[in-house]
Design an enzyme around this catalytic site. Structure first.
Site, PDB file in Angstrom:
ATOM      1  CG  ASN A 293      -2.006  -1.045   1.098  1.00  0.00           C
ATOM      2  OD1 ASN A 293      -2.293  -1.522  -0.009  1.00  0.00           O
ATOM      3  ND2 ASN A 293      -2.585  -1.433   2.215  1.00  0.00           N
TER       4      ASN A 293
ATOM      5  CE  LYS B 182       5.614   9.332  -4.085  1.00  0.00           C
ATOM      6  NZ  LYS B 182       5.515   9.073  -5.509  1.00  0.00           N
TER       7      LYS B 182
ATOM      8  CE  LYS C 129       1.595   0.052  -5.129  1.00  0.00           C
ATOM      9  NZ  LYS C 129       1.593   1.057  -4.057  1.00  0.00           N
ATOM     10  CB  THR C 130       4.377   3.278 -10.625  1.00  0.00           C
ATOM     11  OG1 THR C 130       3.142   2.569 -10.597  1.00  0.00           O
ATOM     12  CG2 THR C 130       4.640   3.766 -12.047  1.00  0.00           C
ATOM     13  CB  THR C 131       8.701   5.635  -8.510  1.00  0.00           C
ATOM     14  OG1 THR C 131       8.230   5.210  -7.236  1.00  0.00           O
ATOM     15  CG2 THR C 131       7.923   6.863  -8.949  1.00  0.00           C
TER      16      THR C 131
ATOM     17  NE  ARG D 218      19.998  -0.585 -10.979  1.00  0.00           N
ATOM     18  CZ  ARG D 218      19.758  -0.804  -9.681  1.00  0.00           C
ATOM     19  NH1 ARG D 218      19.264  -1.958  -9.292  1.00  0.00           N
ATOM     20  NH2 ARG D 218      20.017   0.120  -8.782  1.00  0.00           N
TER      21      ARG D 218
ATOM     22  CG  PHE E  85      -9.934   6.748 -10.130  1.00  0.00           C
ATOM     23  CD1 PHE E  85      -8.868   6.168  -9.443  1.00  0.00           C
ATOM     24  CD2 PHE E  85      -9.959   8.127 -10.289  1.00  0.00           C
ATOM     25  CE1 PHE E  85      -7.847   6.957  -8.929  1.00  0.00           C
ATOM     26  CE2 PHE E  85      -8.937   8.923  -9.780  1.00  0.00           C
ATOM     27  CZ  PHE E  85      -7.878   8.337  -9.104  1.00  0.00           C
TER      28      PHE E  85
ATOM     29  CD1 TRP F 196     -14.573   5.649  -7.718  1.00  0.00           C
ATOM     30  CD2 TRP F 196     -12.869   4.224  -7.505  1.00  0.00           C
ATOM     31  NE1 TRP F 196     -13.465   6.391  -7.417  1.00  0.00           N
ATOM     32  CE2 TRP F 196     -12.394   5.538  -7.270  1.00  0.00           C
ATOM     33  CE3 TRP F 196     -11.963   3.157  -7.431  1.00  0.00           C
ATOM     34  CZ2 TRP F 196     -11.063   5.812  -6.969  1.00  0.00           C
ATOM     35  CZ3 TRP F 196     -10.637   3.437  -7.127  1.00  0.00           C
ATOM     36  CH2 TRP F 196     -10.200   4.737  -6.896  1.00  0.00           C
TER      37      TRP F 196
ATOM     38  CD  GLU G 293      -0.495   1.105 -10.889  1.00  0.00           C
ATOM     39  OE1 GLU G 293      -0.814   0.346  -9.965  1.00  0.00           O
ATOM     40  OE2 GLU G 293       0.234   2.086 -10.745  1.00  0.00           O
TER      41      GLU G 293
END
Ligand code: ATP
Ligand code: MG
Length: 181
Positions: free
Chosen positions: A15, A17, A19-21, A29, A72, A74, A109
């Protein structure tokens, strides 16, 4: 290209911040070693429209990048559209892998496509297991919260990013260029 070892499945979940970065750092790399790289983003909408910094950088470098999402899940019909796009995205990733055109592919994602049932987790994992031993299978870097246990099982590396604190929580601060996108 120096890396001639067997391909790895690298998974960033949790959860917090980063993951994407983390995935983009991994790609940067690899790119530095001359690797041909690609990004498939699930759920997220057109990065051109959203003015995503890492997308701009990737384009400058000549990294292949495709989005298979509308935002999103939802909101409005997004869930349905995201489901359809996720199927297309996975087909694209399989084609990319099968042609051997890339040495690293980021599936950003991607865990949502599995946890939300857009794709069948078992089928996806079996496909990866069946193909991973073949020539030219790339390193896969997968991100997203709530990674299903089956995906954790086939990954070679799993990092769970735990939130200790986040600058957007209870501060009134909004997401901004350079930090969030
Ligand atoms: P980043 O893209 O910055 O590496 P991430 O991939 O780990 O973050 P996601 O879960 O994909 O984060 O969430 C997308 C956006 O939500 C990011 O811009 C991120 O900054 C933000 N975000 C992540 N965690 C939190 C949180 N706990 N509270 C508020 N916003 C968050
Ligand atoms: Mg992310």
């Amino acid at each position: 290209m120096q890396g001639t070892n067997k391909p790895l499945i690298l998974l960033y979940t949790g959860n917090g911040k980063g993951k994407t970065t983390a995935a983009m750092g991994q790609l940067m790399r690899a790119f530095g070693h001359g690797a041909k790289c690609a990004v498939a983003q699930f759920i997220k909408d057109d990065p051109e429209k959203l003015d995503i910094g890492e997308y701009r950088t990737a384009k400058t470098l000549g990294v292949a990048w495709k989005n298979f999402g509308c935002g999103f899940t939802w909101e409005g019909d997004n869930d349905k559209v995201n489901a359809e796009l996720a199927k297309k995205g996975w087909e694209q990733v399989k084609r990319w892998i099968s042609t051997g055109a890339f040495e690293m592919i980021v599936l950003d994602e991607f865990t949502y496509a599995l946890s939300l049932g857009y794709l069948d987790t078992e089928q996806v994992c079996i496909w990866i297991e069946d193909h991973k031993g073949k020539n030219d299978f790339p390193h896969l870097v997968i991100t997203g919260r709530d990674a299903p246990p089956r995906l954790l099982a086939i990954a070679d590396m799993v990092s769970e990013i735990v939130e200790i604190k986040h600058h957007l929580t209870r501060t009134g601060r909004k997401s901004e260029a350079m930090i969030e996108f």
